[in-house]
Design an enzyme around this catalytic site. Sequence first.
Site, PDB file in Angstrom:
ATOM      1  N   ARG A  88      -1.265   8.732  -4.280  1.00  0.00           N
ATOM      2  CA  ARG A  88      -2.412   8.125  -3.602  1.00  0.00           C
ATOM      3  C   ARG A  88      -2.711   8.812  -2.274  1.00  0.00           C
ATOM      4  NH1 ARG A  88      -1.891   2.704  -6.259  1.00  0.00           N
ATOM      5  NH2 ARG A  88      -3.589   1.359  -5.579  1.00  0.00           N
ATOM      6  N   ARG A 172      -9.421  -2.356  -0.249  1.00  0.00           N
ATOM      7  CA  ARG A 172      -8.690  -1.385  -1.089  1.00  0.00           C
ATOM      8  C   ARG A 172      -9.597  -0.218  -1.489  1.00  0.00           C
ATOM      9  NH1 ARG A 172      -6.769  -5.502  -5.439  1.00  0.00           N
ATOM     10  NH2 ARG A 172      -5.988  -3.735  -6.617  1.00  0.00           N
TER      11      ARG A 172
END
Length: 218
Positions: A88, A172
């Site tokens: 990520r 997010r």
Amino acid sequence: MNLILLGPPGAGKGTQSKILEEKHGYKQLSTGDMLRAAISAGSDVGLKAKAIMDRGDLVSDDVILGIVAERLGKPDVSNGVVFDGFPRTPAQADALDKMLEGRGQKLDAVIEMKVDDEVLVKRISGRFTCAKCGKGYHDEFAKPTAAGVCDACGSLEFSRRPDDNEKTVRDRLQVYNKQTAPLVDYYHKKGNLHVVDGMADIALVTVAIENVLKGLKA
Ligand code: AMP
């Protein structure tokens, strides 16, 4: 075969990873699932991660790389891995390259699943799972056949992730766009990026991914 499914939360990475695992035996490695398991177990990693996950931020690279390295040491990944929700950050991507290299392996493909932000918010805010067998449902798109009863196991209990509310989903997505989206360029430059339309029906996305895999073997 080692694959990365790259995409924002709600893109369908978990769903497609499970299908790939069932069909080809590549192990799904979901760092989100591993962290949620650590929280349920009350481990040190779980205690550190909980508040960060609840607000939609990223857990530190050190913690993530530790759990991934440990997972890759288990024998059941010998057929290959589908990385779901990892890497990520550029630092995680770099570390993954090194981990695979150290094992004499490589990354075969990175499959980016593209979905519009507003669709993601709708998908995630409505999703829930059976608390017993984990089957996934959605308030609008995939309700249980009999209200309140799991189609798969008959359980009457369901759960929702604490971070699947609209506010946290939007946070997010921002985190994804800032910290994870640069990986698209990183893998494009390496020449192993493939893009599929994650807005399509689940079965069509599966076909698109299978076509990428066929292309790799050809
Ligand atoms: P996911 O289940 O992939 O949506 O992940 C849920 C949450 O776990 C994320 O919002 C992060 O807080 C944390 N998380 C999962 N994977 C990673 C990762 N590779 N790096 C940092 N944080 C992660």
